[in-house]
Design a protein around this motif. Structure first.
Motif, PDB file in Angstrom:
ATOM      1  N   SER A 440       0.694  -1.059  -0.140  1.00  0.00           N
ATOM      2  CA  SER A 440       0.047   0.063   0.072  1.00  0.00           C
ATOM      3  C   SER A 440       0.971   1.168   0.027  1.00  0.00           C
ATOM      4  N   GLY A 441       0.218   2.181  -0.632  1.00  0.00           N
ATOM      5  CA  GLY A 441       1.078   3.528  -0.531  1.00  0.00           C
ATOM      6  C   GLY A 441       1.746   3.925  -1.638  1.00  0.00           C
ATOM      7  N   THR A 442       1.714   3.037  -2.834  1.00  0.00           N
ATOM      8  CA  THR A 442       2.387   3.139  -4.154  1.00  0.00           C
ATOM      9  C   THR A 442       1.537   3.764  -5.350  1.00  0.00           C
ATOM     10  N   LEU A 443       2.256   4.158  -6.160  1.00  0.00           N
ATOM     11  CA  LEU A 443       1.318   4.418  -7.866  1.00  0.00           C
ATOM     12  C   LEU A 443       1.618   3.161  -8.635  1.00  0.00           C
ATOM     13  N   GLY A 444       2.117   2.052  -8.100  1.00  0.00           N
ATOM     14  CA  GLY A 444       2.439   0.868  -9.043  1.00  0.00           C
ATOM     15  C   GLY A 444       4.262   0.666  -9.209  1.00  0.00           C
ATOM     16  N   PHE A 445       4.418   0.118 -10.078  1.00  0.00           N
ATOM     17  CA  PHE A 445       6.094   0.082 -10.367  1.00  0.00           C
ATOM     18  C   PHE A 445       6.341   0.949 -11.253  1.00  0.00           C
ATOM     19  N   ASN A 446       7.906   1.316 -10.749  1.00  0.00           N
ATOM     20  CA  ASN A 446       8.491   2.363 -11.629  1.00  0.00           C
ATOM     21  C   ASN A 446       8.919   1.342 -12.967  1.00  0.00           C
ATOM     22  N   SER A 447       9.074   2.466 -14.064  1.00  0.00           N
ATOM     23  CA  SER A 447       9.339   1.803 -15.444  1.00  0.00           C
ATOM     24  C   SER A 447      10.968   1.830 -15.791  1.00  0.00           C
ATOM     25  N   ASP A 448      11.707   2.109 -14.615  1.00  0.00           N
ATOM     26  CA  ASP A 448      13.201   2.455 -14.898  1.00  0.00           C
ATOM     27  C   ASP A 448      13.462   1.094 -16.015  1.00  0.00           C
ATOM     28  N   ALA A 449      14.292   1.501 -16.916  1.00  0.00           N
ATOM     29  CA  ALA A 449      14.751   0.376 -17.962  1.00  0.00           C
ATOM     30  C   ALA A 449      15.829  -0.529 -17.260  1.00  0.00           C
ATOM     31  N   GLU A 450      16.614  -0.223 -16.457  1.00  0.00           N
ATOM     32  CA  GLU A 450      17.441  -1.133 -15.932  1.00  0.00           C
ATOM     33  C   GLU A 450      17.081  -2.143 -15.019  1.00  0.00           C
ATOM     34  N   TRP A 451      15.666  -1.967 -14.739  1.00  0.00           N
ATOM     35  CA  TRP A 451      14.848  -3.023 -13.905  1.00  0.00           C
ATOM     36  C   TRP A 451      13.901  -3.800 -14.912  1.00  0.00           C
ATOM     37  N   GLY A 452      14.055  -3.488 -16.279  1.00  0.00           N
ATOM     38  CA  GLY A 452      13.230  -4.101 -17.211  1.00  0.00           C
ATOM     39  C   GLY A 452      12.223  -3.501 -17.714  1.00  0.00           C
ATOM     40  N   GLY A 453      12.025  -2.304 -17.385  1.00  0.00           N
ATOM     41  CA  GLY A 453      11.074  -1.408 -18.113  1.00  0.00           C
ATOM     42  C   GLY A 453       9.749  -1.670 -17.518  1.00  0.00           C
ATOM     43  N   VAL A 454       8.747  -1.517 -18.277  1.00  0.00           N
ATOM     44  CA  VAL A 454       7.166  -1.536 -17.679  1.00  0.00           C
ATOM     45  C   VAL A 454       7.105  -2.998 -17.273  1.00  0.00           C
ATOM     46  N   ASP A 455       6.550  -2.890 -16.006  1.00  0.00           N
ATOM     47  CA  ASP A 455       6.379  -4.337 -15.403  1.00  0.00           C
ATOM     48  C   ASP A 455       7.379  -4.833 -14.780  1.00  0.00           C
ATOM     49  N   GLY A 456       8.646  -4.354 -14.871  1.00  0.00           N
ATOM     50  CA  GLY A 456       9.975  -4.887 -14.715  1.00  0.00           C
ATOM     51  C   GLY A 456      10.508  -4.567 -13.241  1.00  0.00           C
ATOM     52  N   GLY A 457       9.820  -4.183 -12.707  1.00  0.00           N
ATOM     53  CA  GLY A 457      10.241  -3.484 -11.225  1.00  0.00           C
ATOM     54  C   GLY A 457      10.252  -4.593 -10.150  1.00  0.00           C
ATOM     55  N   ILE A 458      10.388  -5.932 -10.401  1.00  0.00           N
ATOM     56  CA  ILE A 458      10.387  -7.053  -9.581  1.00  0.00           C
ATOM     57  C   ILE A 458      11.632  -7.830  -9.788  1.00  0.00           C
ATOM     58  N   GLU A 459      12.306  -8.053  -8.455  1.00  0.00           N
ATOM     59  CA  GLU A 459      13.524  -8.877  -8.491  1.00  0.00           C
ATOM     60  C   GLU A 459      13.404 -10.096  -7.694  1.00  0.00           C
ATOM     61  N   ILE A 460      13.105 -11.165  -8.236  1.00  0.00           N
ATOM     62  CA  ILE A 460      12.977 -12.681  -7.460  1.00  0.00           C
ATOM     63  C   ILE A 460      14.390 -13.401  -7.076  1.00  0.00           C
ATOM     64  N   PRO A 461      14.281 -14.127  -6.059  1.00  0.00           N
ATOM     65  CA  PRO A 461      15.384 -14.722  -5.747  1.00  0.00           C
ATOM     66  C   PRO A 461      15.614 -15.828  -6.645  1.00  0.00           C
ATOM     67  N   ILE A 462      17.246 -16.211  -6.803  1.00  0.00           N
ATOM     68  CA  ILE A 462      17.429 -17.503  -7.426  1.00  0.00           C
ATOM     69  C   ILE A 462      18.548 -18.007  -6.429  1.00  0.00           C
ATOM     70  N   ASP A 463      18.331 -19.572  -7.131  1.00  0.00           N
ATOM     71  CA  ASP A 463      19.372 -20.524  -6.278  1.00  0.00           C
ATOM     72  C   ASP A 463      20.938 -20.327  -7.046  1.00  0.00           C
ATOM     73  N   ARG A 464      21.743 -21.145  -6.423  1.00  0.00           N
ATOM     74  CA  ARG A 464      23.212 -21.084  -6.870  1.00  0.00           C
ATOM     75  C   ARG A 464      23.202 -21.517  -8.254  1.00  0.00           C
ATOM     76  N   ASN A 465      22.351 -22.064  -8.867  1.00  0.00           N
ATOM     77  CA  ASN A 465      22.508 -22.183 -10.220  1.00  0.00           C
ATOM     78  C   ASN A 465      21.622 -20.925 -11.165  1.00  0.00           C
ATOM     79  N   LYS A 466      21.488 -20.069 -10.565  1.00  0.00           N
ATOM     80  CA  LYS A 466      21.044 -18.880 -11.205  1.00  0.00           C
ATOM     81  C   LYS A 466      19.636 -19.314 -11.782  1.00  0.00           C
ATOM     82  N   LEU A 467      18.841 -20.322 -10.999  1.00  0.00           N
ATOM     83  CA  LEU A 467      17.517 -20.626 -11.365  1.00  0.00           C
ATOM     84  C   LEU A 467      16.467 -19.938 -10.213  1.00  0.00           C
ATOM     85  N   PRO A 468      15.319 -19.312 -11.158  1.00  0.00           N
ATOM     86  CA  PRO A 468      14.512 -18.681  -9.961  1.00  0.00           C
ATOM     87  C   PRO A 468      13.669 -19.379  -8.906  1.00  0.00           C
TER      88      PRO A 468
END
Length: 565
Positions: A440-468
């Motif tokens: 709560s308290g946001t206007l949604g995700f930021n569209s910064d290209a370095e985070w993937g642009g539109v809908d890209g403002g999410i970074e999920i954890p990965i394992d040691r093999n770089k698998l989500p």
């Protein structure tokens, strides 16, 4: 009690303020106990006042936070009259009152009382014997033109000359002080560089050294405020407590005058004799020094408080960032031309030389707060673009240990707790159910290209093999809050050892964010919050609002699609 008061002066006659003068009793008397102390701190005019009971005291002074320095000892008697500290310091002590001295004092008193007329004649004779010139006062000395002193025919052929200026007798070992002012001309013309002025301080020891003419018996210092009138100075103890003063004049010195300072004790006048004898270089053993007192007149390009932004709180204000500044501290006001941004900036300017320069400035307040900007200027006069340094405020370390631009960032953990930064401080989070979180308290995700642009403002954890480790989806509910949803991800196409198998969970089943890990969310904050700093010029895409279709999870895959494999 006796009042000891006066004005404390430096070697050139200026008042000394903030100096602590302390008297400490050296033995118990009828009115004071051993080690009892009395203090006075000189005011802005150098004035001090001490009210003292009869007794024997050590005198120490403390200046500028340094260690206290013992300057002598005094004795205050029941019938002592008020006087200055110098009066008491120079008063003969018990050790000085040997039979010869007592006899001499009694004789002097008898002679003084014999006849006022005889005393007057004696005074005139003393003046005459102290200087061959009838125009010289008892405490004043005048040297003829240096040609006569050197006995040479040509002014240009003058050589460097040592001269015995005078001597002081009965200068006891109890920290006595004699001050002489010396003036004259040190060169051809009347420019300030040729004016000569010095203050000479002669000071006796404290009695710890008993062999005459040995270091510690006495010392002499010359404080030179202008010109090159004297080149060296020396002191020789020719007999016990009798000292001869020697000065080495510059070869072009002339019209020299000398005067005993009126702060010197009265008995110094009667014990001082002026001299003019030119001698070969004397052997100087006692301590001696020449101290150059620099001023804004005789020092080339003196550095003053505030120059180059030093010594104060206000740096040099530049009206254009392209100004070639001297090395120093600078600042830019709002909307300064060619600055990195419109806010306030302050920093430092330096360079390899006058053309190859560099500048580093720090943003002060919105919208530049916490920015650190640097740029350079080539020898051809071309400025580089401003570069913004990355640091802990404008970056974040994502769930997988990578550095990314931050602002604003929400770290969302499995229990619904979060970690916020300065720009996202008003955001709230909660866990609704397994794998479902409300932001709560946001206007949604930021569209910064370095985070993937539109809908890209999410970074999920990965394992040691770089698998989500999870699938992620989101939606916007009727209140405008973000609902973040996480699902179990097995990675079934990977080798068995690399698959994310968890008992009780199937592919695509809702699951909480793994313990000890988090999801990074780069969000857009309402306009009421502090504006996001513009870190660099880049093309920012506007987010495409989707309300009826879920976002694709990764490379077009969905939980259902992977389940079918």
């Amino acid at each position: 009690m006796t009042v000891i008061s006066g004005i404390l002066k430096d070697p050139i006659g200026g008042p000394r303020s903030g100096v602590v003068i302390e008297l400490r009793a050296v033995r118990t008397s009828a009115t004071v106990v051993n080690q009892a102390r009395s203090q006075s701190i000189t005011d802005a005019t150098g004035k001090y006042t001490l009210t003292v009971e009869p007794g024997a005291y050590d005198v120490t002074v403390t200046t500028d936070g340094r260690q206290p320095e013992r300057v002598g000892g005094i004795t205050v008697a029941l019938n002592s009259k008020p006087g200055t500290l110098n009066d008491f310091l120079t008063m003969p002590g018990e050790a000085d009152l040997n039979p010869a001295i007592v006899e001499a004092v009694d004789r002097m008193r008898a002679e003084a009382a014999a006849s006022a007329a005889a005393a007057k004649i004696s005074e005139v004779n003393a003046k005459t014997s102290s200087d061959n010139s009838a125009s010289v006062l008892a405490n004043t000395y005048t040297k003829d033109n240096i040609n006569k002193l050197n006995a040479t025919a040509s002014y240009l052929s003058n050589t460097v000359t040592w001269q015995r200026v005078g001597k002081i007798a009965n200068f006891g070992q109890n920290g006595r002080t004699l001050m002489i002012h010396l003036g004259g001309n040190g060169g051809y013309n009347g420019g300030t560089g040729n004016n000569g002025f010095a203050t000479i301080i002669i000071r006796s020891g404290n009695g710890t050294v008993t062999t005459i003419n040995k270091p510690g018996r006495a010392s002499v210092s010359a404080y030179v405020t202008a010109g090159t009138l004297i080149l060296d100075i020396g002191l020789i103890e020719s007999a016990a407590n009798t000292y001869e003063l020697y000065i080495k004049y510059d070869s072009f010195a002339s019209n020299i005058t000398a005067t005993i300072d009126n702060t010197s004790i009265s008995d110094t006048f009667s014990n001082w004799t002026w001299d003019r004898t030119v001698i070969d270089e004397p052997e100087i053993i006692l301590g001696h020094e020449i101290v150059k007192s620099w001023t804004s007149t005789n020092l080339v390009s003196p550095l003053k408080k505030g120059d180059y932004g030093l010594g104060g709180t206000d740096p040099i204000n530049e009206i254009d960032a392209n100004t070639i500044s001297a090395n120093g501290f600078i600042k830019y006001g709002p909307n300064t031309p060619n600055a990195e941004g419109p806010g306030y900036w302050a920093g430092i300017s330096g360079g390899f030389d006058s053309t190859s320069r560099w500048t580093m400035v720090f943003g002060i307040g919105s919208p530049s707060n916490n920015k650190i900007a640097v740029r350079g200027r080539t020898s051809a006069g071309v400025f580089s673009p401003w570069s913004i340094l990355w640091h802990s405020t404008n970056t974040t370390v994502d769930a997988n240990g990578f550095i990314k631009k931050a602002s604003p960032i929400v770290k969302l953990f499995g229990d619904g707790q979060c970690e916020l930064n300065d720009e996202s401080h008003s955001v709230t989070t909660e866990r609704i159910s397994e794998g479902v979180y409300r932001i709560s308290g946001t206007l949604g995700f930021n569209s910064d290209a370095e985070w993937g642009g539109v809908d890209g403002g999410i970074e999920i954890p990965i394992d040691r093999n770089k698998l989500p480790l999870v699938w992620v989806d989101y939606e916007v509910d009727e209140a405008g809050d973000l609902l973040i949803k996480t699902f179990h991800r097995i990675n079934s196409t990977a080798p068995e050892f690399a698959q994310n198998v968890k008992a009780g969970y199937k592919e695509g089943q809702p699951i909480d964010i793994p313990a000890g890990r988090w999801i990074d969310l780069r969000v857009e904050m309402p306009a009421g919050d502090e504006p996001e700093p513009v870190i660099e010029s880049e093309s920012i895409q506007q987010p495409e609002v989707e309300t009826d279709q879920p976002a694709e999870l990764e490379q077009g895959d969905t939980p259902e699609a992977e389940t079918k494999k």
